[in-house]
Design a protein around this motif. Structure first.
Motif, PDB file in Angstrom:
ATOM      1  N   PHE A  83     -15.634 132.818  33.364  1.00  0.00           N
ATOM      2  CA  PHE A  83     -14.879 131.766  34.018  1.00  0.00           C
ATOM      3  C   PHE A  83     -14.161 132.299  35.257  1.00  0.00           C
ATOM      4  O   PHE A  83     -13.990 133.511  35.422  1.00  0.00           O
ATOM      5  N   VAL A  84     -13.747 131.366  36.103  1.00  0.00           N
ATOM      6  CA  VAL A  84     -12.961 131.736  37.281  1.00  0.00           C
ATOM      7  C   VAL A  84     -11.588 132.202  36.802  1.00  0.00           C
ATOM      8  O   VAL A  84     -10.903 131.505  36.057  1.00  0.00           O
ATOM      9  N   ALA A  85     -11.198 133.396  37.212  1.00  0.00           N
ATOM     10  CA  ALA A  85      -9.940 133.983  36.758  1.00  0.00           C
ATOM     11  C   ALA A  85      -8.755 133.398  37.515  1.00  0.00           C
ATOM     12  O   ALA A  85      -8.893 132.948  38.659  1.00  0.00           O
ATOM     13  N   PRO A  86      -7.573 133.407  36.889  1.00  0.00           N
ATOM     14  CA  PRO A  86      -6.362 132.998  37.613  1.00  0.00           C
ATOM     15  C   PRO A  86      -6.124 133.929  38.798  1.00  0.00           C
ATOM     16  O   PRO A  86      -6.552 135.089  38.793  1.00  0.00           O
ATOM     17  N   ARG A  87      -5.435 133.414  39.803  1.00  0.00           N
ATOM     18  CA  ARG A  87      -5.151 134.210  40.993  1.00  0.00           C
ATOM     19  C   ARG A  87      -4.247 135.374  40.638  1.00  0.00           C
ATOM     20  O   ARG A  87      -3.265 135.227  39.930  1.00  0.00           O
ATOM     21  N   ARG A  88      -4.595 136.552  41.145  1.00  0.00           N
ATOM     22  CA  ARG A  88      -3.768 137.725  40.907  1.00  0.00           C
ATOM     23  C   ARG A  88      -2.559 137.722  41.839  1.00  0.00           C
ATOM     24  O   ARG A  88      -2.607 137.215  42.943  1.00  0.00           O
ATOM     25  N   VAL A  89      -1.483 138.326  41.361  1.00  0.00           N
ATOM     26  CA  VAL A  89      -0.276 138.496  42.154  1.00  0.00           C
ATOM     27  C   VAL A  89      -0.137 139.982  42.465  1.00  0.00           C
ATOM     28  O   VAL A  89      -0.208 140.815  41.561  1.00  0.00           O
ATOM     29  N   ASP A  90       0.048 140.319  43.735  1.00  0.00           N
ATOM     30  CA  ASP A  90       0.229 141.726  44.063  1.00  0.00           C
ATOM     31  C   ASP A  90       1.633 142.153  43.671  1.00  0.00           C
ATOM     32  O   ASP A  90       2.613 141.468  43.919  1.00  0.00           O
ATOM     33  N   PHE A  91       1.725 143.298  43.012  1.00  0.00           N
ATOM     34  CA  PHE A  91       2.988 143.836  42.526  1.00  0.00           C
ATOM     35  C   PHE A  91       3.448 144.864  43.540  1.00  0.00           C
ATOM     36  O   PHE A  91       2.994 145.999  43.541  1.00  0.00           O
ATOM     37  N   GLU A  92       4.327 144.438  44.445  1.00  0.00           N
ATOM     38  CA  GLU A  92       4.759 145.332  45.523  1.00  0.00           C
ATOM     39  C   GLU A  92       5.891 146.223  45.019  1.00  0.00           C
ATOM     40  O   GLU A  92       6.811 145.773  44.351  1.00  0.00           O
ATOM     41  N   MET A  93       5.815 147.501  45.363  1.00  0.00           N
ATOM     42  CA  MET A  93       6.803 148.462  44.912  1.00  0.00           C
ATOM     43  C   MET A  93       8.064 148.334  45.758  1.00  0.00           C
ATOM     44  O   MET A  93       8.249 149.024  46.759  1.00  0.00           O
ATOM     45  N   ARG A  94       8.941 147.406  45.339  1.00  0.00           N
ATOM     46  CA  ARG A  94      10.205 147.192  46.029  1.00  0.00           C
ATOM     47  C   ARG A  94      11.290 146.939  44.993  1.00  0.00           C
ATOM     48  O   ARG A  94      11.004 146.530  43.873  1.00  0.00           O
ATOM     49  N   LEU A  95      12.549 147.193  45.375  1.00  0.00           N
ATOM     50  CA  LEU A  95      13.663 146.978  44.465  1.00  0.00           C
ATOM     51  C   LEU A  95      14.086 145.525  44.550  1.00  0.00           C
ATOM     52  O   LEU A  95      15.110 145.167  45.133  1.00  0.00           O
ATOM     53  N   THR A  96      13.246 144.641  43.975  1.00  0.00           N
ATOM     54  CA  THR A  96      13.530 143.209  43.974  1.00  0.00           C
ATOM     55  C   THR A  96      13.420 142.683  42.549  1.00  0.00           C
ATOM     56  O   THR A  96      12.925 143.366  41.651  1.00  0.00           O
ATOM     57  N   THR A  97      13.860 141.460  42.350  1.00  0.00           N
ATOM     58  CA  THR A  97      13.768 140.832  41.041  1.00  0.00           C
ATOM     59  C   THR A  97      12.444 140.073  40.912  1.00  0.00           C
ATOM     60  O   THR A  97      11.775 139.790  41.908  1.00  0.00           O
ATOM     61  N   PHE A  98      12.098 139.749  39.673  1.00  0.00           N
ATOM     62  CA  PHE A  98      10.897 138.954  39.425  1.00  0.00           C
ATOM     63  C   PHE A  98      10.980 137.627  40.164  1.00  0.00           C
ATOM     64  O   PHE A  98      10.016 137.191  40.813  1.00  0.00           O
ATOM     65  N   GLY A  99      12.136 136.961  40.072  1.00  0.00           N
ATOM     66  CA  GLY A  99      12.298 135.667  40.728  1.00  0.00           C
ATOM     67  C   GLY A  99      12.111 135.748  42.225  1.00  0.00           C
ATOM     68  O   GLY A  99      11.461 134.884  42.839  1.00  0.00           O
ATOM     69  N   GLU A 100      12.674 136.781  42.855  1.00  0.00           N
ATOM     70  CA  GLU A 100      12.528 136.954  44.301  1.00  0.00           C
ATOM     71  C   GLU A 100      11.064 137.146  44.683  1.00  0.00           C
ATOM     72  O   GLU A 100      10.588 136.575  45.676  1.00  0.00           O
ATOM     73  N   GLY A 183      30.318 143.824  41.826  1.00  0.00           N
ATOM     74  CA  GLY A 183      30.528 144.942  42.738  1.00  0.00           C
ATOM     75  C   GLY A 183      29.613 146.123  42.524  1.00  0.00           C
ATOM     76  O   GLY A 183      29.909 147.233  42.991  1.00  0.00           O
ATOM     77  N   LEU A 184      28.507 145.932  41.808  1.00  0.00           N
ATOM     78  CA  LEU A 184      27.542 147.006  41.572  1.00  0.00           C
ATOM     79  C   LEU A 184      26.230 146.651  42.262  1.00  0.00           C
ATOM     80  O   LEU A 184      25.253 146.259  41.624  1.00  0.00           O
ATOM     81  N   ASP A 185      26.217 146.791  43.569  1.00  0.00           N
ATOM     82  CA  ASP A 185      25.037 146.413  44.343  1.00  0.00           C
ATOM     83  C   ASP A 185      23.915 147.417  44.101  1.00  0.00           C
ATOM     84  O   ASP A 185      24.081 148.617  44.379  1.00  0.00           O
ATOM     85  N   PRO A 186      22.752 146.976  43.537  1.00  0.00           N
ATOM     86  CA  PRO A 186      21.626 147.907  43.357  1.00  0.00           C
ATOM     87  C   PRO A 186      21.208 148.503  44.694  1.00  0.00           C
ATOM     88  O   PRO A 186      20.803 147.778  45.607  1.00  0.00           O
ATOM     89  N   ALA A 187      21.318 149.812  44.825  1.00  0.00           N
ATOM     90  CA  ALA A 187      21.058 150.474  46.101  1.00  0.00           C
ATOM     91  C   ALA A 187      19.663 151.078  46.170  1.00  0.00           C
ATOM     92  O   ALA A 187      19.009 151.045  47.212  1.00  0.00           O
ATOM     93  N   TRP A 188      19.202 151.647  45.068  1.00  0.00           N
ATOM     94  CA  TRP A 188      17.864 152.230  45.044  1.00  0.00           C
ATOM     95  C   TRP A 188      17.413 152.355  43.594  1.00  0.00           C
ATOM     96  O   TRP A 188      18.187 152.114  42.668  1.00  0.00           O
ATOM     97  N   GLY A 189      16.161 152.693  43.414  1.00  0.00           N
ATOM     98  CA  GLY A 189      15.642 152.808  42.064  1.00  0.00           C
ATOM     99  C   GLY A 189      14.423 153.700  42.008  1.00  0.00           C
ATOM    100  O   GLY A 189      13.916 154.163  43.039  1.00  0.00           O
ATOM    101  N   GLU A 190      13.968 153.947  40.804  1.00  0.00           N
ATOM    102  CA  GLU A 190      12.738 154.714  40.594  1.00  0.00           C
ATOM    103  C   GLU A 190      11.940 154.022  39.499  1.00  0.00           C
ATOM    104  O   GLU A 190      12.506 153.520  38.532  1.00  0.00           O
TER     105      GLU A 190
END
Length: 263
Positions: A83-100, A183-190
């Motif tokens: 069957f035709v597969a659902p459209r893929r979403v690219d998972f970009e390596m950035r410090l963002t939320t799922f919603g964003e 007051g805990l702004d996420p600044a960076w991550g790994e």
């Protein structure tokens, strides 16, 4: 003069020249069908129909379909077909939320909260957050949706000592936004990525039939004062691909060595 031998061309199908090109022609034809005529979940023509249309062996058709499955364009379901597969979403390596990330792609994010409580930190979570095992952490577990389709299961831990009132008004829609308000702004991550099979519970929550591949992401997020959140996410392998920007290597500067002193 004798007529050349070989199969007659098939009306409506691209010409094939040599066995090395036959599966490419079939692949391009099916890919064009997906782009122009078929919708997500529609079945593609059977191997027999494609074999007869192109005048090629079914093994050649299977090779073409295998390539489209590997590319995420088609999906096979055992005992049902392809069957035709659902459209893929690219998972970009950035410090963002799922919603964003989903909104950036024009999709509507949503969540189903499975757990939101204060719990003692297990040893591995405590190590990731730089706290003692057993110290209280906020634990949030959610299924994340995009346009109504389950995309991932996400678990997040935040030290209670950092944000005592994180769940005061219920589970926050965005942990990062809640941290910013305190007051805990996420600044960076790994982040670490790995591939594995979904277990039965994960398959059920993500609406995947049978045992399917998932991408696992483990992320530690830092504010200026240190680790502020630790999360583990399980993403559907059939809906995600990883996108990583690459640059040329930075030139390594070697300090100039002083000239040896003369004897």
């Amino acid at each position: 003069m004798a007529e050349p031998t070989g199969r007659a061309s098939v009306p409506g199908a691209p010409a094939t020249h040599g066995s090395g090109r036959k599966h490419v022609a079939v692949r391009e034809y099916v890919s064009d069908l997906v782009a122009r005529e078929l919708d997500v979940g529609d079945a593609i023509p059977s191997e027999r129909a494609l074999s007869e249309r192109f005048g090629v062996a079914r093994m050649t058709v299977r090779q073409a379909v295998d390539a489209l499955v590997a590319d995420g364009i088609l999906v096979r379901e055992q005992g049902r077909g392809t069957f035709v597969a659902p459209r893929r979403v690219d998972f970009e390596m950035r410090l963002t939320t799922f919603g964003e990330e989903m909104r950036r792609r024009g999709m509507r994010p949503d969540s189903k909260v499975l757990a939101a409580d204060k719990v003692p930190a297990p040893a591995d979570v405590a190590e990731a957050l730089g706290i003692q095992p057993g110290r209280l952490v906020h634990y949030l577990c959610r299924v994340r949706y995009a346009d109504g389709t389950p995309m991932s299961i996400e678990q997040t831990w935040v030290p209670v000592a950092l944000v005592p009132d994180l769940f005061e008004h219920g589970a926050p829609g965005s942990v990062y936004e809640a941290l910013r308000r305190f007051g805990l702004d996420p600044a960076w991550g790994e982040e670490t990525l790995a591939a594995s099979e979904a277990d039965e519970r994960e398959s059920a929550l993500l609406s995947m039939r049978g045992r399917r591949a998932v991408m696992r992401a483990e992320r530690r997020t830092y504010s200026e004062s240190g680790p502020c959140a630790y999360s583990r996410a399980c993403y559907r392998g059939d809906r995600y691909s990883v996108w990583v920007p690459l640059g040329t290597p930075t030139k390594v500067l070697v300090p100039r060595q002083p000239a040896p002193a003369e004897a």
